[in-house]
Structures are given as C-alpha cells and as structure tokens.
Design a protein around this motif. Structure first.
Motif, PDB file in Angstrom:
ATOM      1  N   LEU A 291     -19.464 -71.044  26.220  1.00  0.00           N
ATOM      2  CA  LEU A 291     -19.599 -72.397  25.705  1.00  0.00           C
ATOM      3  C   LEU A 291     -20.288 -72.403  24.343  1.00  0.00           C
TER       4      LEU A 291
ATOM      5  N   ILE B 279     -11.592 -75.160  25.904  1.00  0.00           N
ATOM      6  CA  ILE B 279     -12.131 -75.432  24.569  1.00  0.00           C
ATOM      7  C   ILE B 279     -11.081 -75.110  23.507  1.00  0.00           C
TER       8      ILE B 279
ATOM      9  N   GLU C  99     -14.529 -82.483  27.277  1.00  0.00           N
ATOM     10  CA  GLU C  99     -13.351 -81.760  27.759  1.00  0.00           C
ATOM     11  C   GLU C  99     -13.099 -82.113  29.229  1.00  0.00           C
TER      12      GLU C  99
ATOM     13  N   MET D 138     -21.518 -78.888  27.919  1.00  0.00           N
ATOM     14  CA  MET D 138     -20.594 -79.511  26.969  1.00  0.00           C
ATOM     15  C   MET D 138     -21.303 -80.584  26.147  1.00  0.00           C
TER      16      MET D 138
ATOM     17  N   THR E 246      -8.491 -77.797  22.992  1.00  0.00           N
ATOM     18  CA  THR E 246      -8.939 -78.971  22.241  1.00  0.00           C
ATOM     19  C   THR E 246      -8.866 -78.735  20.733  1.00  0.00           C
ATOM     20  N   HIS E 247      -8.781 -77.463  20.326  1.00  0.00           N
ATOM     21  CA  HIS E 247      -8.616 -77.111  18.910  1.00  0.00           C
ATOM     22  C   HIS E 247      -7.168 -76.701  18.603  1.00  0.00           C
TER      23      HIS E 247
ATOM     24  N   PRO F 140     -16.946 -72.206  20.029  1.00  0.00           N
ATOM     25  CA  PRO F 140     -16.852 -73.036  18.816  1.00  0.00           C
ATOM     26  C   PRO F 140     -17.147 -72.243  17.539  1.00  0.00           C
TER      27      PRO F 140
ATOM     28  N   SER G 121     -21.789 -80.289  22.227  1.00  0.00           N
ATOM     29  CA  SER G 121     -21.124 -81.315  21.432  1.00  0.00           C
ATOM     30  C   SER G 121     -22.091 -81.954  20.442  1.00  0.00           C
TER      31      SER G 121
ATOM     32  N   THR H 227     -10.769 -79.907  31.399  1.00  0.00           N
ATOM     33  CA  THR H 227     -11.362 -78.718  32.015  1.00  0.00           C
ATOM     34  C   THR H 227     -12.127 -79.075  33.279  1.00  0.00           C
TER      35      THR H 227
END
Length: 424
Positions: A115, A387, A276, A63, A390-391, A119, A67, A279
């Motif tokens: 992961l 993930i 996150e 993460m 979070t969006h 995104p 990020s 999670t």
C-alpha cells in the motif's frame, strides 16, 4: 447437493475471474449472492462468520492514510529522490525496490508495505517512461517472500503464531529467516532475467540533474501531520505485540485521527470518493466464496485426508503440508486454508501424533509462498492489482500466474530441501 452447488459456483466464478472481462468485485459478489440464494448459509452467517472484517478495516484504514498523505506530495518526493539516487537506471531501481519491499514486508506486513510502495512505484515508472508491470509483479512476489520471514509479515504467520504458544517473534526469524534470504536472492535474480528486456537503460541521466524532489512537496500543516501519524502507525505495527493492540485497531484509529485533522481542508469527502471500493468489495465477495467451501466441509476434508496418505510420519507429513499448502494457497487464498489446517494439526494428538515444529514451519512456508500462485493467492496480490487498476494499469490474471506459478514451484523445491536438511 450443497457441496455440488458450492463447487459449481466457485469454479464458474473462478473462470470469470480468469477471463478477466468483468469487474472482479462484481464476479465475487455475484458468486457470494448465489451461495446465499441457495441457502448454503444465511446473509448473517456469511458476513459474520466468513468475512474477515479485520482485514477489510485494515485495508480501508491504510487506504485512507495513504490517500491523504499522497495529497501532500510525499510519495512523489520519494519517487523523485530514488530516481536521482539511481540516476534513472531501471535495473538498480528494480533491485532497490525489491530490497525495500522485502524488508518492509518482514518488519511491517506485506499488505501495508505494498500500500505504501505501489503509489511510489507508479510515479517513478511514469517519470522514467518505464513499463510499470515488471515492477508491480516483482513487488507482489517479493512482498510474499519477505513477509514469510516474520510472525507479523503475512496473515498466515500471524495465525500460526497466535495458535502455537511456544512460537515467538524470534522463532519465526530463526526458523524461516535463512530460507527466505536464499529465496529472495534466487527469486530476484530470476525476475531480473525474466524482465531484463523491459528494464533496458533509458537515456534519462541528463535530465536527472534537473529534478528537484523538494519542489513537489506541499509544505502545509497536513504534510507534517500525515508524516507523523503515518510514522506512529508504522511504529505501532512494529510493537503491536508488546502493546497488546491489534494491527487493525492501530490503523483505524490513525485513519480517523488524520481524517479529523484534515477535515478543515474538506478532505473526507474527497478521500471517500477516491477509495478503492472495488478492492474492498472484491475481498468481501472472495471471503464469502471461500467460506462456502469451508461451510460444506471441503477444505476440512482436503486437509484431513493427508493423514491417510502420510500415516503421521513427520517428514512425509511436513512435505505434504508444504506442497499442498503451496499449491492450494495460490487458488483458494492462504488465510482460509491455514485456518482449516491449524485445528487439524492440533487434532493429531487424538491419533497419538504430536505436530512437530517442522510441520508448522512447512505450513507457514507453503501458505505464504504459495500465495504467489495467482492474483487471488494473497491479500497483497489483490491490493496491488486494485491500486494499479485505479491508475489504468491492468495486471492480467493469466500473465501474473505464468510468472507466479514458476516462482511457487522454485520456492517449494528450495523449501523442501531446506526442511529436509534442517530437520531430518
């Protein structure tokens, strides 16, 4: 009494997770706390024995890497580049993401792959005004299918490979590769049919010419630093066996190095703020909840009971292992089930039975493919859902299970045929 309390807590927690109206991390942690309050085990036992900190640290490290890398515009660049390559067409995009997910999950591991990809997928679907859910559900399912093909692709395979000395990296590819190729083809075709109405052509071809992927890249030293470290991390994952370094160690050291390099940009505080944590804490609570089932001996009893059913016959035992692992892994998480089954297979020798290769491959297929049964079935599932949330994209538990259980049943049937034809 302990058995009843643990079962009741687990079932109630699971009902709340199915209800999906309360934060999943809060549900899992409350269930874990109740088990500790009822003295099923102590806090020290729960955290030291049943929480897989290697998985937690691996997730945390990836993460951090993702990020920081995301700040450079790399993922947006990849999404725009792929959109141009497929000319904005949803179906080719769906297929290409499926191939990338399968290959990445086999060569790295499925958690790392999702992961990296999720995104990018969310960026692409936003650019094309497409629903993200079909792509995300496909990525979860295919990551579990692709990860089954190799020893490093899915945690259950890593555990089996470490336990059985005669199995090598090549052994997994030779024995599991053929059925995974078949399953990948069948599952991708089925998913396309299920989601075809949501993958209708968008009128985006004209705007594709205006997209310049390089415009989104922030060409600072951090861009090159993050790309180099991320690439070295992936290489380290690929060769972690010969290097005798654990995946978690590689990821954690890479994350720390990138944090140090980005410290002048004051990235550390920003990264930690946007982690996150939901999670990660969900994983901790889930490990403790399932650990309660192990503590009271329920998983061991379920695993050992099949000796009475199969009588030790290799074919019957293989089929029983395949189906029990496949159905239970979707609800109990495949890691603790495999952890309980490995010593059971070794204990067969006490009854004059030698665990055959077909039994081990049945366990690998059942545990890895069975992880598609629910959002709790495998680590990759939880990571993608986390993930996405979070969006502001919510993958509903029941929605995923409707697709996942269908895929699991088809996977189990095809795997049964494969095991029978190849070994019996």
């Amino acid at each position: 009494m302990e058995l009843i309390v643990t079962l009741v807590v687990f079932i109630i927690s699971y009902i709340f997770l199915l209800w999906d109206q309360i934060n999943r991390a809060l549900v899992a942690l409350c269930g874990a706390a109740i088990l500790i309050l009822f003295n099923i085990f102590s806090v020290d036992e729960a955290l030291s024995t049943y929480v897989d900190w290697s998985t937690i640290v691996l997730l945390f490290s990836m993460m951090v890497l993702i990020s920081i890398t995301q700040k450079t515009g790399v993922f947006e660049f990849v999404s725009l580049w792929m959109i141009r390559k497929v000319n904005g067409k949803p179906v080719p995009l769906f297929m290409w993401i499926g191939v990338m997910t399968a290959v990445g999950s086999a060569l790295l591991d499925n958690v790392t792959t999702v992961l990296l990809l999720v995104p990018v997928i969310i960026n692409m679907t936003k650019q094309l005004n497409l629903p993200a859910i079909p792509y995300l559900i496909m990525v979860i399912i295919i990551s579990n299918v692709g990860g089954t093909a190799t020893m490093i692709g899915d945690p259950p395979n890593i555990m089996i490979g470490q336990a059985v000395e005669r199995f090598t990296f090549i052994s997994f590819i030779v024995h599991l590769g053929p059925i995974i190729l078949i399953l990948f083809t069948v599952v991708m075709g089925l998913l396309f049919l299920l989601f075809r109405n949501q993958l209708r052509q968008q009128n985006a071809a004209a705007s594709m010419r205006e997209i310049k992927p390089t415009d989104v890249l922030k060409k600072t030293p951090l861009l090159y630093q993050s790309l180099v470290i991320l690439s070295l991390t992936i290489v380290g994952f690929t060769f972690h066996g010969p290097l005798h370094i654990e995946l978690t160690t590689i990821a954690f050291c890479s994350a720390l190095l990138l944090l140090l390099l980005s410290e002048k940009d004051k990235m550390t505080e920003t990264v930690f703020e946007k982690m996150e944590w939901t999670t990660l804490f969900f994983f901790i609570g889930l490990f403790v909840l399932v650990g309660g089932l192990e503590e009271v001996g329920l998983i061991d009893r379920m695993a050992e009971s099949f000796l009475e059913i199969t009588g030790g016959d290799p074919m019957t035992s293989s089929m029983y292992i395949l189906w029990s692992a496949g159905l239970l892994s979707g609800f109990l998480d495949n890691i603790p089930y495999v952890a309980a089954m490995i010593p059971v297979l070794f204990e067969f020798e006490q009854y004059g039975i030698v665990a055959t290769d077909s039994m081990w491959w049945a366990l690998a297929l059942g545990a890895c493919l069975g992880g598609n049964g629910s959002l709790l079935g495998a680590s990759a599932n939880v990571v993608v859902a986390g993930i996405a949330s979070t969006h502001q994209i919510k993958i509903r538990f029941i929605t995923f299970m409707a697709y996942g259980m269908l895929i699991v049943m088809i996977s189990m049937i095809l795997s049964s045929v494969y095991l029978y034809v190849r070994y019996f």
